[in-house]
Design an enzyme around this catalytic site. Structure first.
Site, PDB file in Angstrom:
ATOM      1  N   LYS A  72      21.408 -19.565  -6.533  1.00 36.94           N
ATOM      2  CA  LYS A  72      21.346 -18.705  -7.725  1.00 36.94           C
ATOM      3  C   LYS A  72      22.408 -19.169  -8.718  1.00 36.94           C
ATOM      4  O   LYS A  72      23.579 -19.348  -8.339  1.00 36.94           O
ATOM      5  CB  LYS A  72      21.623 -17.260  -7.309  1.00 36.94           C
ATOM      6  CG  LYS A  72      20.762 -16.206  -7.975  1.00 36.94           C
ATOM      7  CD  LYS A  72      21.130 -14.831  -7.443  1.00 36.94           C
ATOM      8  CE  LYS A  72      20.174 -13.780  -7.915  1.00 36.94           C
ATOM      9  NZ  LYS A  72      20.577 -12.431  -7.509  1.00 36.94           N
TER      10      LYS A  72
HETATM   11  O1  G3P Z   1      20.741  -9.009  -7.763  1.00 35.51           O
HETATM   12  C1  G3P Z   1      20.259  -9.095  -9.060  1.00 35.51           C
HETATM   13  C2  G3P Z   1      19.889  -7.760  -9.638  1.00 35.51           C
HETATM   14  O2  G3P Z   1      18.799  -7.223  -8.944  1.00 35.51           O
HETATM   15  C3  G3P Z   1      21.027  -6.778  -9.605  1.00 35.51           C
HETATM   16  O3  G3P Z   1      20.674  -5.727 -10.442  1.00 35.51           O
HETATM   17  O4  G3P Z   1      21.446  -3.984 -12.034  1.00 35.51           O
HETATM   18  O5  G3P Z   1      21.055  -3.401  -9.627  1.00 35.51           O
HETATM   19  O6  G3P Z   1      23.035  -4.803 -10.245  1.00 35.51           O
HETATM   20  P1  G3P Z   1      21.614  -4.408 -10.586  1.00 35.51           P
END
Ligand code: G3P
Length: 219
Positions: free
Chosen positions: A83
């Site tokens: 990533k």
């Molecule tokens: O891991 C990437 C993404 O899904 C994280 O999103 O906004 O839940 O931190 P968030």
């Protein structure tokens, strides 16, 4: 649509994998920190549980160090997907890694132009963050719609991996648009199964079956 779980919690990943419906895992530095585990060790354990792609994120910001970190990460297991952030250095790294067959997930995507660059850099996956988009007053789903349209216009093979999903409606809308992958917290995956009428229907069937006094032989 592929379902990935967005966590580094081993118990949650095992529970989701046991459903037979899990296609991969995404982690990020915050999720690794939350797990309290050693990054390399927990990634190796996740890769042993799930056959599909397991996203492990570099933390360097410059291309040269990203490449060195990626070299360490991809040695963990064959299903590690590197990533990288959607920056110039991240996309330089993406192009180099994918040119020699390494899977790359370009993350922290917040515009269709960024997604266009990720596809040109040969990304395996691009991760537009719908939840954080919505959290800041933008329309996360229109971003997904724009990206899917652009990728279709040019026949890009990069898969749209909808990330930062907050609820089952995000999954439904992403599927209606035609996104390739949804990565979501375990609670959202579990929420996909739930419907009050299903619960009420089971309740009714069980109550009526019990009235028959019968049972289905199991041996
Ligand atoms: O891991 C990437 C993404 O899904 C994280 O999103 O906004 O839940 O931190 P968030």
């Amino acid at each position: 649509m592929k379902f990935f779980v967005d966590t580094a919690d081993i118990a949650d990943i095992k529970e989701m994998a046991d459903t037979g419906l899990l296609d991969g895992v995404t982690t990020n530095p915050s999720l690794i920190a939350k797990s309290g585990r050693d990054f390399i060790e927990v990634t190796r354990e996740i890769c042993s549980i799930v056959d599909g792609p397991v996203s492990a994120e570099v933390v360097a910001l410059d291309h040269e160090t990203m490449m060195k970190e990626a070299e360490t990460l991809r040695k963990i297991a064959d299903n590690v997907c590197i990533k990288v952030p959607l920056t110039i250095d991240g996309l330089k790294t993406c192009k180099k890694l994918t040119s020699d067959g390494t899977q790359v997930n370009v993350t922290l995507c917040f515009s269709a132009n960024q997604a266009l660059l990720a596809a040109k850099a040969g990304a395996t996956f691009v991760s537009p963050f719908v939840g954080r988009h919505d959290d800041n007053g933008f329309d996360g789903m229109s971003l997904i719609e724009d990206i899917v349209t652009i990728y279709s216009n040019y026949g890009f093979e990069t898969e749209v991996l909808v990330a930062s999903i907050r609820n089952p409606v995000h999954v439904l809308q992403s599927a209606l648009i035609g996104a390739d992958v949804a990565t979501m917290p375990p609670a959202v995956i579990k929420g996909l199964f739930k419907h009050i009428l299903t619960d009420k229907g089971i309740e009714g069937f069980v109550a009526d079956w019990e009235k028959t006094g019968q049972s289905i032989p199991t041996s």
